[in-house]
Scaffold this motif. Structure first.
Motif, PDB file in Angstrom:
ATOM      1  N   UNK A   1       2.854  12.357   6.209  1.00  0.00           N
ATOM      2  CA  UNK A   1       2.112  13.178   5.426  1.00  0.00           C
ATOM      3  C   UNK A   1       1.783  12.558   4.194  1.00  0.00           C
ATOM      4  N   UNK A   2       2.257  11.217   4.045  1.00  0.00           N
ATOM      5  CA  UNK A   2       2.006  10.350   2.829  1.00  0.00           C
ATOM      6  C   UNK A   2       0.752  10.218   2.622  1.00  0.00           C
ATOM      7  N   UNK A   3      -0.190   9.745   3.442  1.00  0.00           N
ATOM      8  CA  UNK A   3      -1.488   9.461   3.276  1.00  0.00           C
ATOM      9  C   UNK A   3      -2.314  10.625   3.099  1.00  0.00           C
ATOM     10  N   UNK A   4      -1.993  11.636   3.782  1.00  0.00           N
ATOM     11  CA  UNK A   4      -2.761  12.947   3.616  1.00  0.00           C
ATOM     12  C   UNK A   4      -2.698  13.671   2.183  1.00  0.00           C
ATOM     13  N   UNK A   5      -1.375  13.379   1.818  1.00  0.00           N
ATOM     14  CA  UNK A   5      -0.901  14.111   0.341  1.00  0.00           C
ATOM     15  C   UNK A   5      -1.667  13.117  -0.684  1.00  0.00           C
ATOM     16  N   UNK A   6      -1.409  11.995  -0.346  1.00  0.00           N
ATOM     17  CA  UNK A   6      -1.999  11.041  -1.510  1.00  0.00           C
ATOM     18  C   UNK A   6      -3.477  11.040  -1.620  1.00  0.00           C
ATOM     19  N   UNK A   7      -4.205  11.029  -0.555  1.00  0.00           N
ATOM     20  CA  UNK A   7      -5.507  11.084  -0.423  1.00  0.00           C
ATOM     21  C   UNK A   7      -6.176  12.680  -0.977  1.00  0.00           C
TER      22      UNK A   7
ATOM     23  N   UNK B   1      -6.208  -5.733  -5.051  1.00  0.00           N
ATOM     24  CA  UNK B   1      -6.554  -5.848  -6.667  1.00  0.00           C
ATOM     25  C   UNK B   1      -6.877  -4.549  -7.000  1.00  0.00           C
ATOM     26  N   UNK B   2      -8.133  -4.008  -6.383  1.00  0.00           N
ATOM     27  CA  UNK B   2      -8.584  -2.929  -7.027  1.00  0.00           C
ATOM     28  C   UNK B   2      -7.608  -1.664  -7.018  1.00  0.00           C
ATOM     29  N   UNK B   3      -6.940  -1.573  -5.933  1.00  0.00           N
ATOM     30  CA  UNK B   3      -5.867  -0.327  -5.806  1.00  0.00           C
ATOM     31  C   UNK B   3      -4.662  -0.789  -6.997  1.00  0.00           C
ATOM     32  N   UNK B   4      -4.326  -1.875  -7.118  1.00  0.00           N
ATOM     33  CA  UNK B   4      -3.158  -2.154  -8.020  1.00  0.00           C
ATOM     34  C   UNK B   4      -3.750  -1.852  -9.706  1.00  0.00           C
ATOM     35  N   UNK B   5      -5.004  -2.409  -9.831  1.00  0.00           N
ATOM     36  CA  UNK B   5      -5.419  -2.307 -11.094  1.00  0.00           C
ATOM     37  C   UNK B   5      -5.518  -0.661 -11.525  1.00  0.00           C
ATOM     38  N   UNK B   6      -6.052  -0.098 -10.515  1.00  0.00           N
ATOM     39  CA  UNK B   6      -6.306   1.648 -10.990  1.00  0.00           C
ATOM     40  C   UNK B   6      -5.106   2.242 -10.876  1.00  0.00           C
TER      41      UNK B   6
ATOM     42  N   UNK C   1       0.748  -1.228   0.059  1.00  0.00           N
ATOM     43  CA  UNK C   1       0.114  -0.197   0.185  1.00  0.00           C
ATOM     44  C   UNK C   1       0.774   1.196  -0.031  1.00  0.00           C
ATOM     45  N   UNK C   2       1.979   1.297   0.835  1.00  0.00           N
ATOM     46  CA  UNK C   2       2.799   2.556   1.011  1.00  0.00           C
ATOM     47  C   UNK C   2       3.444   2.617  -0.350  1.00  0.00           C
ATOM     48  N   UNK C   3       3.946   1.547  -1.143  1.00  0.00           N
ATOM     49  CA  UNK C   3       4.720   1.619  -2.669  1.00  0.00           C
ATOM     50  C   UNK C   3       3.679   2.175  -3.644  1.00  0.00           C
ATOM     51  N   UNK C   4       2.122   1.794  -3.347  1.00  0.00           N
ATOM     52  CA  UNK C   4       1.389   2.240  -4.300  1.00  0.00           C
ATOM     53  C   UNK C   4       0.972   3.583  -4.080  1.00  0.00           C
ATOM     54  N   UNK C   5       0.995   4.062  -2.951  1.00  0.00           N
ATOM     55  CA  UNK C   5       0.862   5.557  -2.617  1.00  0.00           C
ATOM     56  C   UNK C   5       1.874   6.254  -3.083  1.00  0.00           C
TER      57      UNK C   5
ATOM     58  N   UNK D   1      -5.408  13.843  -3.830  1.00  0.00           N
ATOM     59  CA  UNK D   1      -5.037  13.905  -5.275  1.00  0.00           C
ATOM     60  C   UNK D   1      -6.635  13.785  -5.818  1.00  0.00           C
ATOM     61  N   UNK D   2      -7.079  14.191  -6.756  1.00  0.00           N
ATOM     62  CA  UNK D   2      -8.373  14.414  -7.469  1.00  0.00           C
ATOM     63  C   UNK D   2      -8.993  13.084  -7.590  1.00  0.00           C
ATOM     64  N   UNK D   3      -7.982  12.074  -8.163  1.00  0.00           N
ATOM     65  CA  UNK D   3      -8.392  10.869  -8.625  1.00  0.00           C
ATOM     66  C   UNK D   3      -8.217   9.664  -7.425  1.00  0.00           C
ATOM     67  N   UNK D   4      -7.551  10.053  -6.501  1.00  0.00           N
ATOM     68  CA  UNK D   4      -7.454   9.042  -5.332  1.00  0.00           C
ATOM     69  C   UNK D   4      -8.422   8.420  -4.746  1.00  0.00           C
ATOM     70  N   UNK D   5      -9.614   8.737  -4.735  1.00  0.00           N
ATOM     71  CA  UNK D   5     -10.745   8.393  -3.810  1.00  0.00           C
ATOM     72  C   UNK D   5     -10.901   6.854  -3.973  1.00  0.00           C
ATOM     73  N   UNK D   6     -11.141   6.337  -5.097  1.00  0.00           N
ATOM     74  CA  UNK D   6     -11.274   4.672  -5.249  1.00  0.00           C
ATOM     75  C   UNK D   6     -10.056   4.034  -4.871  1.00  0.00           C
ATOM     76  N   UNK D   7      -8.830   4.402  -4.885  1.00  0.00           N
ATOM     77  CA  UNK D   7      -7.730   3.834  -4.248  1.00  0.00           C
ATOM     78  C   UNK D   7      -7.643   3.736  -2.796  1.00  0.00           C
TER      79      UNK D   7
END
Length: 357
Positions: free
Chosen positions: A235-241, A270-275, A215-219, A243-249
């Motif tokens: 702040x990795x999670x906050x900044x990643x979240x 799987x959903x996160x990886x595919x996105x 999960x960390x690597x995907x973020x 992103x306008x497209x980050x919601x599904x991930x």
């Protein structure tokens, strides 16, 4: 004392205190000023909680003549007001702290004064005004790049030098970007199948730990794919979240790391990886790769087979120097020691020690 976001406080401190003081006592001084040297406020993420240390009225003052540093420090020490917007302008704490705790009786003020070139070399290990080479990019942690290109510039009276530096550090050249993304996908490829294997033998804790690493690597990958410098862990999670497209991930990773069992963990991953795989294709940096998950050999769990994305990105690299390098990426992709990553001379020694090929 009423909380004011640190960047707002620092800008007002410059505009209402520092600039008038320098204009009065050092008319004609060439300097640049801003806030670029670390702290949650550089990302706009400070809160009232941040005020207990390394926070307060402060600024970075840069000059082009090192002989100006000591006289300016003496001037500021003697003439800065004791408070600004009711916040103390002095700080206490040992030399190992960045700023310290705001204290009216503190032994130092919060204005750092330095010669521009020396300050850049101290923060980065090189001066970007002379160019940013491949080795420089790969030896610079993304947290430092986030700081230097984030924050704010309040005044750039050094011929625009500070804006030039920030522009040169705005983003990787395309081949360096491909190299870093390929290394990120290689990290995912090395771990994605272990999540299911741990669960299969009853090691739920191990499965969750590996899933968290993926999960960390995907973020980090997601931020890199959207041309955002990944910050350090807080702040990795906050900044990643953000992103306008980050919601599904974000939703997928919450499921993957939640209290449910292996089936839900796999479905979320799987959903996160595919996105994120789809985001990679969207960059156009490499030939498109099928972003759907598939079984890992004959085992009863799914993976993206992320090495396919690493290979496609590496195939798109044209720079012979990068093509010859081991697929490790930038230094903070294979080193996570704070005591290395926050010391440019150590970082550059580590990065420079990698053999070619």
């Amino acid at each position: 004392m009423t909380f004011v976001p640190g960047l707002v406080l620092a800008r007002r401190f410059h505009d209402e205190v520092l600039a008038p003081l320098l204009a009065r006592r050092r008319p004609g001084l060439r300097y640049a000023a801003g806030l670029l040297d670390g702290g949650s406020e550089l990302l706009g993420l400070d809160t009232a909680r941040s005020t207990d240390h390394d926070w307060g009225p402060r600024a970075l003052l840069l000059v082009d003549d090192p002989a100006e540093v000591a006289p300016l420090l003496r001037l500021l020490d003697a003439e800065l007001p004791a408070r600004f917007l009711d916040w103390p302008t002095r700080f206490r704490g040992g030399p190992e702290v960045r700023l310290g705790v705001a204290d009216p009786a503190g032994e130092r003020h919060g204005v750092q004064v330095a010669e521009l070139g020396g300050w850049l070399r101290d923060r980065l290990g090189f001066d970007p005004r002379g160019g940013v080479g491949t080795a420089d990019w790969l030896a610079t942690p993304t947290q430092r790049l986030a700081e230097l290109t984030g924050g704010a510039v309040f005044h750039d009276g050094l011929g625009g030098a500070l804006h030039t530096v920030r522009a040169r550090l705005a983003w990787y050249p395309d081949d360096v970007w491909r190299h870093v993304l390929a290394a990120a996908w290689a990290r995912v490829a090395q771990a994605e199948h272990l999540v299911g294997r741990c669960a299969e033998v009853g090691d739920e804790l191990g499965s969750r730990v590996v899933a968290a690493g993926v999960a960390r690597d995907l973020m980090r990958l997601g931020l890199l794919l959207h041309r955002r410098w990944p910050p350090y862990a807080k702040w990795l999670g906050t900044v990643f979240a953000g992103l306008p497209a980050a919601g599904p991930v974000v939703a997928a990773l919450v499921d993957a790391l939640g209290p449910a069992g292996w089936a839900d963990r796999q479905a979320g991953l799987v959903r996160a990886l595919e996105t994120v795989a789809g985001w990679t294709n969207d960059t156009g940096l490499a030939e498109a790769v099928d972003p759907t998950a598939r079984p890992f050999h004959q085992r009863p769990f799914l993976v993206l087979d992320a090495g396919r994305f690493a290979a496609a990105l590496r195939a798109g690299i044209t720079d012979p120097v990068l093509r010859a390098r081991p697929p490790l990426g930038a230094v903070d992709q294979y080193v996570d020691s704070v005591d290395v990553l926050t010391h440019p001379e150590r970082v550059r020694r580590v990065a420079g020690a990698l053999p070619p090929g």
